[in-house]
Design an enzyme around this catalytic site. Structure first.
Site, PDB file in Angstrom:
ATOM      1  N   LYS A 190       0.840  -1.203   0.000  1.00 25.53           N
ATOM      2  CA  LYS A 190       0.000   0.000   0.000  1.00 25.53           C
ATOM      3  C   LYS A 190       0.875   1.252   0.000  1.00 25.53           C
ATOM      4  O   LYS A 190       0.620   2.208  -0.726  1.00 25.53           O
ATOM      5  CB  LYS A 190      -0.917  -0.001   1.246  1.00 25.53           C
ATOM      6  CG  LYS A 190      -2.062  -0.998   1.130  1.00 25.53           C
ATOM      7  CD  LYS A 190      -2.815  -1.200   2.426  1.00 25.53           C
ATOM      8  CE  LYS A 190      -3.881  -2.284   2.226  1.00 25.53           C
ATOM      9  NZ  LYS A 190      -4.556  -2.694   3.444  1.00 25.53           N
ATOM     10  N   GLN A 224      -4.942  -1.398   9.642  1.00 27.89           N
ATOM     11  CA  GLN A 224      -4.833  -2.711   8.995  1.00 27.89           C
ATOM     12  C   GLN A 224      -5.451  -3.793   9.885  1.00 27.89           C
ATOM     13  O   GLN A 224      -5.103  -3.914  11.061  1.00 27.89           O
ATOM     14  CB  GLN A 224      -3.345  -3.024   8.717  1.00 27.89           C
ATOM     15  CG  GLN A 224      -3.103  -4.322   7.990  1.00 27.89           C
ATOM     16  CD  GLN A 224      -3.687  -4.339   6.576  1.00 27.89           C
ATOM     17  OE1 GLN A 224      -3.549  -3.388   5.826  1.00 27.89           O
ATOM     18  NE2 GLN A 224      -4.358  -5.426   6.224  1.00 27.89           N
ATOM     19  N   ASP A 247     -11.367   2.840   4.099  1.00 24.32           N
ATOM     20  CA  ASP A 247     -11.801   1.445   3.959  1.00 24.32           C
ATOM     21  C   ASP A 247     -13.317   1.338   3.770  1.00 24.32           C
ATOM     22  O   ASP A 247     -13.828   0.286   3.397  1.00 24.32           O
ATOM     23  CB  ASP A 247     -11.418   0.651   5.222  1.00 24.32           C
ATOM     24  CG  ASP A 247     -10.215  -0.241   4.991  1.00 24.32           C
ATOM     25  OD1 ASP A 247      -9.953  -0.571   3.820  1.00 24.32           O
ATOM     26  OD2 ASP A 247      -9.550  -0.618   5.977  1.00 24.32           O
TER      27      ASP A 247
END
Ligand code: NAD
Length: 281
Positions: A52, A96, A119
């Site tokens: 990422k 995460q 997200d």
């Protein structure tokens, strides 16, 4: 059969995003920033986060990774998120997953400012998506959606079968397809006859986590099949779709790896840029 090349689609999307970041920099004299919080030393999470970060740098985003040990207290993480919520240089915040057991995932998700929730897991974004309003959309279903639209720009009236109803994949996928006026059937572990449901579909999205669950004779001719699954098996990584068999029937199919996976990260970058743009209005 069209082999849907997720690597190529993701590279094209990154190229577009790179141009967009350059334009935003000229216009606002600043670039969107993505901050990832990584807790613990689980190898898959470390690999995801490294990828990422690399992709974010590639398109010109400001990117930062904050690392904590497995033993970090929940309140330390929540305080950090609140600090990032206030930080104008941070457009997107991602924690995460999975988290260590002593940290409450939902509390973490709900502490992130919904406008920085890249997200798309915050209940406000979930609600906005299901109401058809503008929102951050979870990266993997967004990637699937963009791949489907490349093959079939007009989805109105198509029958879609979503296999799996997770908050991460199946449910947001369903909302995206409804927004496109598809007739959507959501299937799951208690569905009685999955094969019969799949045989009705013009589009199948498999997000289950069972290796090669969707068989060749579950798919009618001209179906677009998107395989979200990533399953480690003795023969390597395979998806939730029996690739060799399904490729004989389907109109288009994503491979695993190289299908949905690369689009997930590209969509995270897209979400970060979109959050930045909304914050400038
Ligand atoms: P999950 O475990 O949260 O959900 C699985 C869903 O499948 C559940 O809704 C369950 O009801 C359903 N299910 C289980 N058995 C079934 C059956 N026999 N028939 C029909 N439905 C059944 O999983 P998830 O987080 O949505 O992930 C699914 C898969 O996607 C996994 O392999 C995961 O590794 C992969 N994944 C890939 C990406 C990517 O970027 N490509 C991202 C996230 C997840």
């Amino acid at each position: 059969m069209i082999l849907i090349d997720g690597k190529k689609a993701a590279a094209e999307l990154r190229e577009e995003l790179k141009k967009e970041v350059a334009n935003l920099k000229t216009k606002h004299n600043k670039v969107p920033g993505l901050t990832v919080i990584l807790i613990g030393d689980m190898t898959p999470s470390q690999i995801y986060v490294r990828n990422k970060e690399k992709s974010a740098n590639e398109v010109g985003l400001k990117s930062e990774v904050i690392r904590y040990p497995n033993t970090v207290e929940e309140k330390t993480v929540l305080e950090k998120i609140k600090e990032l919520n206030q930080d104008e240089t941070v457009s997107g915040i991602l924690v995460q997953l999975p988290l260590p057991k002593h940290i409450n995932k939902q509390k973490v998700i709900e502490t992130i400012d919904p406008l920085k929730d890249v997200d798309g897991f915050h209940p406000m974004n979930v609600g906005n998506l299901s109401s058809g309003y503008e929102s951050s959309v979870p990266c993997t279903p967004l990637g699937c959606y963009l791949l489907i639209k490349k093959i079939e720009p007009n989805l109105s009236g198509k029958k879609a079968v979503v296999v799996g109803r997770s908050n991460l994949n199946g449910k947001p996928m369903t909302q995206l397809l409804l927004k496109e006026n598809c007739t959507v059937t959501v299937t799951h572990s208690k569905t009685k006859d999955l094969k019969a449901e799949c045989l009705e579909a013009d589009i199948i999205i498999a997000a289950v986590g069972i290796p090669e669950l969707v068989k060749g004779d579950w798919v009618k001719k001209d179906t677009i099949v998107i395989d979200v699954g990533i399953n480690k098996t003795d023969k390597g990584i395979v998806g939730d779709v029996d690739f060799d068999e399904v490729s004989k029937n389907a109109k288009a199919l994503t491979p695993v790896p190289g299908g949905v996976g690369p689009m997930t990260i590209a969509c995270l970058l897209k979400n970060t840029i979109d959050c930045f743009k909304r914050s400038q209005i």
